[in-house]
Design a protein around this motif. Structure first.
Motif, PDB file in Angstrom:
ATOM      1  N   GLU A   1       0.839  -1.205   0.000  1.00 51.62           N
ATOM      2  CA  GLU A   1       0.000   0.000   0.000  1.00 51.62           C
ATOM      3  C   GLU A   1       0.876   1.259   0.000  1.00 51.62           C
ATOM      4  O   GLU A   1       0.964   1.978   1.000  1.00 51.62           O
ATOM      5  CB  GLU A   1      -0.925   0.008   1.220  1.00 51.62           C
ATOM      6  CG  GLU A   1      -1.932  -1.117   1.267  1.00 51.62           C
ATOM      7  CD  GLU A   1      -3.104  -0.895   0.310  1.00 51.62           C
ATOM      8  OE1 GLU A   1      -3.220   0.227  -0.240  1.00 51.62           O
ATOM      9  OE2 GLU A   1      -3.893  -1.832   0.116  1.00 51.62           O
ATOM     10  N   PRO A   2       1.522   1.561  -1.134  1.00 49.83           N
ATOM     11  CA  PRO A   2       2.411   2.732  -1.137  1.00 49.83           C
ATOM     12  C   PRO A   2       1.681   4.051  -0.917  1.00 49.83           C
ATOM     13  O   PRO A   2       2.184   4.922  -0.199  1.00 49.83           O
ATOM     14  CB  PRO A   2       3.067   2.675  -2.520  1.00 49.83           C
ATOM     15  CG  PRO A   2       2.151   1.840  -3.360  1.00 49.83           C
ATOM     16  CD  PRO A   2       1.559   0.839  -2.420  1.00 49.83           C
ATOM     17  N   TYR A   3       0.497   4.215  -1.523  1.00 46.87           N
ATOM     18  CA  TYR A   3      -0.193   5.491  -1.320  1.00 46.87           C
ATOM     19  C   TYR A   3      -0.636   5.640   0.130  1.00 46.87           C
ATOM     20  O   TYR A   3      -0.463   6.710   0.739  1.00 46.87           O
ATOM     21  CB  TYR A   3      -1.406   5.648  -2.243  1.00 46.87           C
ATOM     22  CG  TYR A   3      -2.091   6.977  -1.987  1.00 46.87           C
ATOM     23  CD1 TYR A   3      -1.610   8.143  -2.568  1.00 46.87           C
ATOM     24  CD2 TYR A   3      -3.170   7.074  -1.111  1.00 46.87           C
ATOM     25  CE1 TYR A   3      -2.190   9.374  -2.292  1.00 46.87           C
ATOM     26  CE2 TYR A   3      -3.759   8.299  -0.831  1.00 46.87           C
ATOM     27  CZ  TYR A   3      -3.265   9.445  -1.419  1.00 46.87           C
ATOM     28  OH  TYR A   3      -3.832  10.665  -1.125  1.00 46.87           O
ATOM     29  N   ALA A   4      -1.209   4.589   0.693  1.00 45.22           N
ATOM     30  CA  ALA A   4      -1.656   4.667   2.084  1.00 45.22           C
ATOM     31  C   ALA A   4      -0.479   4.946   3.018  1.00 45.22           C
ATOM     32  O   ALA A   4      -0.599   5.721   3.971  1.00 45.22           O
ATOM     33  CB  ALA A   4      -2.359   3.375   2.484  1.00 45.22           C
ATOM     34  N   THR A   5       0.662   4.320   2.737  1.00 46.03           N
ATOM     35  CA  THR A   5       1.850   4.587   3.550  1.00 46.03           C
ATOM     36  C   THR A   5       2.206   6.067   3.504  1.00 46.03           C
ATOM     37  O   THR A   5       2.473   6.694   4.540  1.00 46.03           O
ATOM     38  CB  THR A   5       3.031   3.738   3.058  1.00 46.03           C
ATOM     39  OG1 THR A   5       2.730   2.345   3.244  1.00 46.03           O
ATOM     40  CG2 THR A   5       4.302   4.076   3.823  1.00 46.03           C
ATOM     41  N   HIS A   6       2.199   6.653   2.316  1.00 40.95           N
ATOM     42  CA  HIS A   6       2.544   8.072   2.206  1.00 40.95           C
ATOM     43  C   HIS A   6       1.455   8.966   2.805  1.00 40.95           C
ATOM     44  O   HIS A   6       1.759  10.049   3.324  1.00 40.95           O
ATOM     45  CB  HIS A   6       2.809   8.442   0.748  1.00 40.95           C
ATOM     46  CG  HIS A   6       4.097   7.883   0.233  1.00 40.95           C
ATOM     47  ND1 HIS A   6       5.299   8.074   0.888  1.00 40.95           N
ATOM     48  CD2 HIS A   6       4.381   7.126  -0.865  1.00 40.95           C
ATOM     49  CE1 HIS A   6       6.266   7.476   0.219  1.00 40.95           C
ATOM     50  NE2 HIS A   6       5.735   6.886  -0.843  1.00 40.95           N
ATOM     51  N   PHE A   7       0.220   8.518   2.742  1.00 37.00           N
ATOM     52  CA  PHE A   7      -0.860   9.276   3.381  1.00 37.00           C
ATOM     53  C   PHE A   7      -0.581   9.422   4.873  1.00 37.00           C
ATOM     54  O   PHE A   7      -0.701  10.516   5.436  1.00 37.00           O
ATOM     55  CB  PHE A   7      -2.191   8.562   3.147  1.00 37.00           C
ATOM     56  CG  PHE A   7      -3.380   9.282   3.719  1.00 37.00           C
ATOM     57  CD1 PHE A   7      -4.071  10.209   2.963  1.00 37.00           C
ATOM     58  CD2 PHE A   7      -3.822   9.027   5.017  1.00 37.00           C
ATOM     59  CE1 PHE A   7      -5.179  10.878   3.488  1.00 37.00           C
ATOM     60  CE2 PHE A   7      -4.920   9.685   5.551  1.00 37.00           C
ATOM     61  CZ  PHE A   7      -5.604  10.618   4.782  1.00 37.00           C
ATOM     62  N   TRP A   8      -0.179   8.330   5.510  1.00 40.90           N
ATOM     63  CA  TRP A   8       0.126   8.405   6.938  1.00 40.90           C
ATOM     64  C   TRP A   8       1.486   9.042   7.188  1.00 40.90           C
ATOM     65  O   TRP A   8       1.717   9.607   8.267  1.00 40.90           O
ATOM     66  CB  TRP A   8       0.034   7.019   7.576  1.00 40.90           C
ATOM     67  CG  TRP A   8      -1.360   6.480   7.539  1.00 40.90           C
ATOM     68  CD1 TRP A   8      -1.821   5.428   6.801  1.00 40.90           C
ATOM     69  CD2 TRP A   8      -2.500   7.001   8.236  1.00 40.90           C
ATOM     70  NE1 TRP A   8      -3.171   5.253   6.994  1.00 40.90           N
ATOM     71  CE2 TRP A   8      -3.617   6.206   7.874  1.00 40.90           C
ATOM     72  CE3 TRP A   8      -2.692   8.052   9.124  1.00 40.90           C
ATOM     73  CZ2 TRP A   8      -4.898   6.436   8.377  1.00 40.90           C
ATOM     74  CZ3 TRP A   8      -3.970   8.280   9.623  1.00 40.90           C
ATOM     75  CH2 TRP A   8      -5.050   7.482   9.251  1.00 40.90           C
ATOM     76  N   ASN A   9       2.380   9.000   6.196  1.00 43.02           N
ATOM     77  CA  ASN A   9       3.662   9.695   6.351  1.00 43.02           C
ATOM     78  C   ASN A   9       3.477  11.196   6.541  1.00 43.02           C
ATOM     79  O   ASN A   9       4.344  11.862   7.114  1.00 43.02           O
ATOM     80  CB  ASN A   9       4.556   9.459   5.124  1.00 43.02           C
ATOM     81  CG  ASN A   9       5.345   8.172   5.216  1.00 43.02           C
ATOM     82  OD1 ASN A   9       5.502   7.594   6.293  1.00 43.02           O
ATOM     83  ND2 ASN A   9       5.850   7.710   4.081  1.00 43.02           N
ATOM     84  N   VAL A  10       2.366  11.717   6.045  1.00 40.01           N
ATOM     85  CA  VAL A  10       2.107  13.150   6.213  1.00 40.01           C
ATOM     86  C   VAL A  10       2.109  13.514   7.698  1.00 40.01           C
ATOM     87  O   VAL A  10       2.546  14.602   8.084  1.00 40.01           O
ATOM     88  CB  VAL A  10       0.774  13.545   5.546  1.00 40.01           C
ATOM     89  CG1 VAL A  10       0.483  15.034   5.760  1.00 40.01           C
ATOM     90  CG2 VAL A  10       0.815  13.233   4.054  1.00 40.01           C
ATOM     91  N   MET A  11       1.647  12.604   8.542  1.00 48.81           N
ATOM     92  CA  MET A  11       1.663  12.865   9.980  1.00 48.81           C
ATOM     93  C   MET A  11       3.072  13.181  10.466  1.00 48.81           C
ATOM     94  O   MET A  11       3.273  14.093  11.276  1.00 48.81           O
ATOM     95  CB  MET A  11       1.129  11.652  10.751  1.00 48.81           C
ATOM     96  CG  MET A  11      -0.324  11.334  10.538  1.00 48.81           C
ATOM     97  SD  MET A  11      -0.857   9.901  11.519  1.00 48.81           S
ATOM     98  CE  MET A  11      -0.839  10.596  13.171  1.00 48.81           C
ATOM     99  N   HIS A  12       4.040  12.427   9.964  1.00 51.25           N
ATOM    100  CA  HIS A  12       5.413  12.587  10.440  1.00 51.25           C
ATOM    101  C   HIS A  12       6.033  13.900   9.963  1.00 51.25           C
ATOM    102  O   HIS A  12       6.987  14.392  10.575  1.00 51.25           O
ATOM    103  CB  HIS A  12       6.271  11.413   9.971  1.00 51.25           C
ATOM    104  CG  HIS A  12       5.627  10.079  10.180  1.00 51.25           C
ATOM    105  ND1 HIS A  12       5.112   9.688  11.386  1.00 51.25           N
ATOM    106  CD2 HIS A  12       5.386   9.048   9.314  1.00 51.25           C
ATOM    107  CE1 HIS A  12       4.587   8.475  11.266  1.00 51.25           C
ATOM    108  NE2 HIS A  12       4.744   8.075  10.027  1.00 51.25           N
ATOM    109  N   LEU A  13       5.487  14.453   8.897  1.00 55.08           N
ATOM    110  CA  LEU A  13       6.020  15.704   8.361  1.00 55.08           C
ATOM    111  C   LEU A  13       5.291  16.918   8.925  1.00 55.08           C
ATOM    112  O   LEU A  13       5.916  17.912   9.311  1.00 55.08           O
ATOM    113  CB  LEU A  13       5.916  15.704   6.829  1.00 55.08           C
ATOM    114  CG  LEU A  13       6.507  14.495   6.096  1.00 55.08           C
ATOM    115  CD1 LEU A  13       6.501  14.744   4.596  1.00 55.08           C
ATOM    116  CD2 LEU A  13       7.909  14.173   6.574  1.00 55.08           C
TER     117      LEU A  13
END
Length: 300
Positions: free
Chosen positions: A41-53
């Motif tokens: 799930e690359p898109y979902a991973t990046h969606f949640w990566n937004v939290m870290h940024l």
């Protein structure tokens, strides 16, 4: 029994609230955590990566605003909750920043994204050097309203994370899953605090509605644009779809909340009689915090 009144708005009685809000000194070890921590799930991973940024800068800025508001809050119980809330938000910021550093070390390009985030936090939501007392208070109330609305979204997303069994089924990396759910549980735990502080200091419905629309629009724009940037620039993806398609597919698989979730929460928050205590089950937060590996380790 102390009651709070602001512009004719009666808020809850604080000595009826039994739950203490305290920061937990959690730590997360990111060694060996895959960059695609939601398998397949690359898109979902990046969606949640937004939290870290977004969250490290955003939550520190929010904590600073609520710390400023303490000077205007006389209710002792609310003051205690705001202090605990500020401590929890600072811990959230540090925890997500740890994974952000892990992303950088592993070659994820976040420079343009961070420039936008820092601009928003410093240039848009900063103090702006305002000197007049009335103007300073008005700008403080405006930011309290914006952050109170944002906290509503983080609380309901937190409950979504606690409820989402699809993460367990696909095998999300356990350390990341604990970070997401620990953070979500604490957001649910302190769901009332930002709203109650805003009500105490200002309490005007027009400001609440206006700042809710500002917060939801701005947060959605920042979140979707950041996720799209990360997804578009991920060189490990072999089959890349247009990000709206990737978003729709990920939400259908319960990897991320759907767009209807956002609109439903805006509607609920805009109801004149709304209070966060009417949302969700806070026992979910208590139960997860009792078993969270990071939270349990923090108690040792």
């Amino acid at each position: 029994m102390a009651q709070m009144h602001t512009r004719g708005v009666r808020t809850r009685e604080y000595d009826e609230e039994a739950l203490a809000i305290n920061a937990r000194p959690v730590r997360f070890d990111w060694a060996g955590v895959p960059l695609e921590y939601i398998p397949g799930e690359p898109y979902a991973t990046h969606f949640w990566n937004v939290m870290h940024l977004v969250l490290p800068e955003g939550e520190r800025a929010m904590a600073d605003v609520f710390a400023q508001a303490l000077a205007l809050i006389d209710d002792q119980r609310l003051r205690e909750e705001v202090v605990g809330f500020v401590g929890q938000e600072a811990t959230h910021a540090a925890s997500h920043e740890g994974f952000r550093k892990y992303l950088i070390v592993n070659g994820v390009e976040i420079g343009p994204v961070m420039a936008r985030i820092e601009f928003a936090v410093e240039k848009i939501f900063g103090d702006h050097g305002i000197t007049g007392q009335r103007a300073r208070r008005a700008w403080l109330c405006e930011r309290l309203g914006i952050y109170a609305a944002a906290e509503h979204f983080t609380a309901v997303v937190g409950e979504w994370l606690l409820d989402n069994v699809a993460f367990d089924e696909v095998g999300v990396d356990p350390t990341m899953l604990d970070l997401l759910r620990w953070h979500g549980a604490e957001e649910l735990e302190h769901r009332n605090v930002a709203f109650d502080a805003f009500q105490y200091v200002d309490g005007g419905y027009f400001r609440r509605a206006r700042t809710a629309l500002i917060a939801s629009t701005g947060l959605a724009a920042l979140w979707f644009s950041t996720a799209a940037h990360l997804y578009r620039n991920d060189k490990t993806i072999t089959r890349r779809r247009a990000w709206p398609v990737a978003f729709a597919l990920a939400s259908r698989r319960q990897m991320i909340p759907g767009i209807s979730f956002l609109f439903e929460q805006i509607y609920l928050y805009l109801r004149p009689g709304f209070h966060p205590s009417s949302m969700g089950d806070i026992d979910k937060a208590v139960r997860y915090l009792a078993i969270s590996p990071a939270a349990r380790a923090a108690e040792l």
